[in-house]
Structures are given as C-alpha cells and as structure tokens.
Design a protein around this motif. Structure first.
Motif, PDB file in Angstrom:
ATOM      1  N   ALA A   1       0.905  -1.147   0.024  1.00 36.37           N
ATOM      2  CA  ALA A   1      -0.133  -0.105   0.097  1.00 36.37           C
ATOM      3  C   ALA A   1       1.079   1.293  -0.019  1.00 36.37           C
ATOM      4  O   ALA A   1       1.993   1.189   0.791  1.00 36.37           O
ATOM      5  CB  ALA A   1      -0.632  -0.026   1.266  1.00 36.37           C
ATOM      6  N   GLY A   2       0.763   2.196  -0.815  1.00 42.12           N
ATOM      7  CA  GLY A   2       1.405   3.537  -0.835  1.00 42.12           C
ATOM      8  C   GLY A   2       2.048   3.380  -2.127  1.00 42.12           C
ATOM      9  O   GLY A   2       2.702   4.369  -2.471  1.00 42.12           O
ATOM     10  N   THR A   3       2.288   2.420  -2.805  1.00 45.03           N
ATOM     11  CA  THR A   3       2.971   2.291  -3.979  1.00 45.03           C
ATOM     12  C   THR A   3       2.270   3.041  -5.334  1.00 45.03           C
ATOM     13  O   THR A   3       1.209   2.907  -5.537  1.00 45.03           O
ATOM     14  CB  THR A   3       3.215   0.775  -4.630  1.00 45.03           C
ATOM     15  OG1 THR A   3       3.924   0.156  -3.354  1.00 45.03           O
ATOM     16  CG2 THR A   3       4.081   0.705  -5.622  1.00 45.03           C
TER      17      THR A   3
ATOM     18  N   GLN B   1      -1.856   9.580   1.002  1.00 44.45           N
ATOM     19  CA  GLN B   1      -2.115   8.299   0.155  1.00 44.45           C
ATOM     20  C   GLN B   1      -1.160   7.475   0.617  1.00 44.45           C
ATOM     21  O   GLN B   1      -0.384   6.453  -0.496  1.00 44.45           O
ATOM     22  CB  GLN B   1      -1.777   8.726  -1.470  1.00 44.45           C
ATOM     23  CG  GLN B   1      -2.824   9.702  -1.844  1.00 44.45           C
ATOM     24  CD  GLN B   1      -2.902  10.009  -3.286  1.00 44.45           C
ATOM     25  OE1 GLN B   1      -2.899   9.446  -4.278  1.00 44.45           O
ATOM     26  NE2 GLN B   1      -2.382  11.285  -3.384  1.00 44.45           N
ATOM     27  N   ALA B   2      -1.017   7.384   1.920  1.00 39.91           N
ATOM     28  CA  ALA B   2       0.079   6.280   2.514  1.00 39.91           C
ATOM     29  C   ALA B   2       1.436   6.253   1.857  1.00 39.91           C
ATOM     30  O   ALA B   2       1.884   5.145   1.967  1.00 39.91           O
ATOM     31  CB  ALA B   2      -0.658   5.122   2.659  1.00 39.91           C
ATOM     32  N   ASP B   3       2.068   7.301   1.220  1.00 42.05           N
ATOM     33  CA  ASP B   3       3.276   7.138   0.775  1.00 42.05           C
ATOM     34  C   ASP B   3       4.377   7.096   1.834  1.00 42.05           C
ATOM     35  O   ASP B   3       4.286   7.783   2.916  1.00 42.05           O
ATOM     36  CB  ASP B   3       3.694   8.431  -0.332  1.00 42.05           C
ATOM     37  CG  ASP B   3       4.850   8.162  -0.965  1.00 42.05           C
ATOM     38  OD1 ASP B   3       5.860   7.307  -0.671  1.00 42.05           O
ATOM     39  OD2 ASP B   3       5.008   8.728  -2.128  1.00 42.05           O
ATOM     40  N   ALA B   4       5.410   5.963   1.796  1.00 47.79           N
ATOM     41  CA  ALA B   4       6.138   5.712   2.845  1.00 47.79           C
ATOM     42  C   ALA B   4       7.335   6.733   2.706  1.00 47.79           C
ATOM     43  O   ALA B   4       7.903   6.973   3.837  1.00 47.79           O
ATOM     44  CB  ALA B   4       6.826   4.220   2.777  1.00 47.79           C
ATOM     45  N   HIS B   5       7.527   7.392   1.776  1.00 52.11           N
ATOM     46  CA  HIS B   5       8.487   8.618   1.588  1.00 52.11           C
ATOM     47  C   HIS B   5       7.976   9.651   0.881  1.00 52.11           C
ATOM     48  O   HIS B   5       8.158  10.089  -0.155  1.00 52.11           O
ATOM     49  CB  HIS B   5       9.649   7.916   0.638  1.00 52.11           C
ATOM     50  CG  HIS B   5      10.060   6.326   1.283  1.00 52.11           C
ATOM     51  ND1 HIS B   5      10.925   6.427   2.237  1.00 52.11           N
ATOM     52  CD2 HIS B   5       9.891   5.244   0.655  1.00 52.11           C
ATOM     53  CE1 HIS B   5      11.318   5.117   2.432  1.00 52.11           C
ATOM     54  NE2 HIS B   5      10.687   4.403   1.579  1.00 52.11           N
ATOM     55  N   PRO B   6       7.116  10.378   1.893  1.00 53.60           N
ATOM     56  CA  PRO B   6       6.555  11.503   1.128  1.00 53.60           C
ATOM     57  C   PRO B   6       7.269  12.736   0.707  1.00 53.60           C
ATOM     58  O   PRO B   6       6.984  13.585   0.099  1.00 53.60           O
ATOM     59  CB  PRO B   6       5.434  11.688   2.237  1.00 53.60           C
ATOM     60  CG  PRO B   6       6.092  11.441   3.280  1.00 53.60           C
ATOM     61  CD  PRO B   6       6.689  10.157   3.238  1.00 53.60           C
TER      62      PRO B   6
END
Length: 422
Positions: free
Chosen positions: A163-165, A332-337
């Motif tokens: 998720a977040g990809t 949007q749950a990006d792990a590296h925003p």
C-alpha cells in the motif's frame, strides 16, 4: 489590521513539516479498473492469489523429454525418441511423456506430464519412419533443463505490492498478471487553489501597467497533479480579507486541502496573513526558518489543511515542495512523502548567506559516476524570479551557519519531483 502578524515565531523546516504531518488524514479509497490505475496510489497491499508461473513453462522451442532417457547418450550413441504430440502456447497436452517418447513444445507452453526437461530443437536430429516422427540426441540432458518451475518468480500468498505504491508500468504488469482487474487506490486528494493580489490578471488578459498575470496558480496546478492530487482552480481575488474569507469558505467545502498564493507577508494588503490569525482558524505556523519562503504559512480550518504560500514564484514553488507535496503523498500512505535527499558536489561557488536555511534552485549533472549540483545564477534564484523553476531539478540546501560554499564541496540536495503526470 492585527499586529499579531508582525510578531511571528519562526520554526525550523523539520518542525514545521512535523506540525503538518500530525494533521494529515488518510484519503478515501476507491476501486478503479486497471486501465485507469496508472499513476494512482495503491490503497491496499496486494498478495499473490497463485504462484507464478502457475504451470511448468518451457523456456524455449524444443522437445519435452524424460532426462534419464539420455544418460547413455553420446556422440557415439544416439538415443531416439518418438514424437507423440505438439504443444503450442496456450494449449496443454493430453499425453503423458513416458520413456522413449517426446513432444514438440513451443516457448512458454506448459510442459506435459512425465517430462522433466526440454531440449532445444537445434540439438536434435530427426527422421520420419513408418509415418512417425522421431528425434535423436547425442548428449545427456539434466533434469529441469529449460523448464521454468512453478512459483519461480512468485509464491502463492507472497506480497506483490505494498500500500502506498504508485502504479507505473511494472506495477501494471504485476496486477494484470495476477488478474487484479479492479484496483484499490486512494482517491486523489482534491486541492483547491486560489491566488490573492489586486495586481493579478488572468492569463488571457492583456498586460496592464503595474499588473502581472496569475502564473502561480498554474504552477501550483501542475505541482498538485505531479504529487497525485486533483487540482481545483478558484482563480484569483483582490486584496480584501472579506473576499478571501468567503473564497476560503467556498473552497473548503468540496476539497480536501486549500492552497493559496500571495498575501502572507506583513504588508498592509497581505490578507492571508490576517485571515489565518482569526479565531476560527487554527494556525500551525506562519514563519519558517527558510529562504525563500520564510512567510510560508499553514493552518487548519474545519479539520482541513490550509497552506498559504508566498506570492513570489520561487518561494511559492519551494513552499509547495517542502510542505504541500508531502501532505498529498502522505494522504495516500506514501512511505516516503518528502523530497528525496542526495549528496552532490557543488559545481560552482555559492556566496549568498543568510540566517535561515537556503533552498537554492539548481540542476544536477552526473559525470564519471559523480553527481554535481549547479546552482542557478545569483540574480535568478531570488524568490521573485520565476524563470529558473523550469530549469531546476533539485534544491541545494545551504545551512545558515555556512559563510558561502566553495566549488567542489559536498552539499545536500533535495531532488524535485520528476514532472511525470500521475
């Protein structure tokens, strides 16, 4: 006019980012067809519903055999096999390979039961005898030769995508391979954009003395798209706090974030600086220890984030990249925003210094395996300058304690978004 906007407490950039991050909420989830999923952000992790490949696959055109039949094969001793079937891609054989038999098989086709190796066609000799086709081998073939086993790439239940990809070509291929026709993605955050400034003209208006066209709104629109948001344009308004209040009320209703440009300094007409200090608005910060864009302001109104960015194009651009871009990505749950951080060698001396951290527009070049950062020319990296934005792919970070940086010194840079439309 309140005097509070003159008495601002500056916060460090990481602290300001943390204040914003603490108020970010996850976006809603929807399902879209795979065709429409490119550039969207995956909302749920995806596990493999089956192994891949899910059948034993031939790696080349050739013949499926039992490898032990070839133990005695040599240049002096041919071993003959009777061809009992032909298997194109997309078909399966009804025959089981037994000792002394073989099946012609095409690249990618399912290996028939009984066979444990595929021998390439060029290694065989052939003949037709009594209406039957035969092939001969002069070499021992090992078990498993030219067969891709079940699950070589992916085992059933293995996580395929997190998720977040962001879904790009590779992710599209994976989703299609595993039959994920309806893809759970985050709804694009709706980002309202409006500019303040009596001096602003619409882009289709002719120039007038003392006035400029509203370029920041269009720059912000592109930045929102690149970050994975859905921009909603609200035009520009004159420098009037009542008008700004009404526009904010309108924009906040149907959107997830509001971004404004202009009116955040301490001048008599800096209406956004006034507005965020009103009782019904929770201000997070209205001064950041950064150049350009120290007046970058963030607030919460009706549980939604409001970003009031500088009207100067360079400062507006930097403010968006440091604060709004991560917000859209985090929703949007990006792990590296946040912007990706690199180390580079400064190509040219940079002499401007400041008490605040500078984020200097620049561009990178890779030569001989090294990354070089070239700052924009001194006169065109000022906050009011627009033209260098299009030529920049990084922000060179100049700490406040630096008294200029000589050429050749290592510097920290933040890579700007790639410009790909999401």
């Amino acid at each position: 006019m309140t005097t509070a906007k003159f008495n601002r407490t500056a916060v460090q950039v990481p602290d300001a980012q943390a204040k914003v991050a603490a108020r970010v909420t996850s976006g809603s989830i929807e399902k879209v067809h795979l065709e429409s999923a490119h550039g969207r952000t995956l909302a749920e992790s995806i596990q493999a519903p089956h192994p891949y490949p899910f059948f034993r696959r031939s790696g080349m055109d050739g013949f499926a055999i039992i490898s032990t039949d070839t133990i005695d094969a040599s240049s002096d001793h041919q071993v003959w096999f009777r061809v009992i079937d032909e298997i194109p891609c997309g078909y399966t054989s009804d025959h089981t390979i037994v000792s002394g038999t073989t099946a012609r098989i095409m690249t990618g086709a399912q290996v028939p039961e009984g066979a444990d190796a595929v021998v390439m066609m060029e290694m065989t000799e052939s003949k037709v005898e009594n209406g039957e086709q035969w092939i001969a081998l002069k070499r021992h073939i090992l078990s498993g030769a030219n067969i891709t086993p079940i699950g070589l790439e992916v085992q059933e239940g293995q996580q395929l995508l997190e998720a977040g990809t962001i879904i790009r070509a590779g992710e599209q291929s994976v989703l299609a391979t595993f039959g994920i026709a309806e893809v759970p993605v985050f709804q694009r955050p709706k980002v309202a954009i409006f500019a303040t400034g009596t001096e602003l003209l619409d882009v289709d208006e002719p120039l007038q003395p003392g006035r400029i066209r509203n370029s920041n709104s269009y720059m912000l629109r592109s930045l929102v798209v690149e970050a994975g948001g859905e921009p909603v344009m609200y035009g520009s308004i004159a420098d009037d706090v009542n008008t700004a209040r009404a526009k904010l009320e309108e924009a906040i209703q149907d959107n997830d974030i509001v971004v404004t440009t202009g009116g955040v300094s301490v001048g008599d007409y800096d209406i956004m600086g006034e507005l965020v200090l009103e009782e019904h608005v929770e201000m997070l910060f209205n001064k950041v220890t950064m150049r350009p864009g120290s007046v970058t302001t963030a607030a919460v109104y009706k549980d939604k984030l409001l970003f009031a960015l500088s009207g100067n194009p360079g400062a507006c651009f930097v403010g968006f990249c440091l604060f709004v871009h991560p917000t859209i990505r985090s929703m949007q749950a990006d792990a590296h925003p946040y912007l990706e951080e690199w180390t580079a060698i400064l190509e040219e001396e940079y002499t401007k210094v400041n008490n605040f951290t500078r984020f200097v527009r620049g561009r990178t070049e890779i030569r001989n395996g090294m990354v070089y950062a070239i700052p924009a020319a001194a006169r065109v990296d000022e906050s009011s300058v627009m033209i260098t934005i299009k030529d920049s792919d990084c922000l060179i970070v100049v700490p406040p304690e630096k008294k200029g940086i000589p050429a050749g010194e290592q510097v920290r840079i933040l890579k700007l978004p790639t410009g790909h439309v999401r």
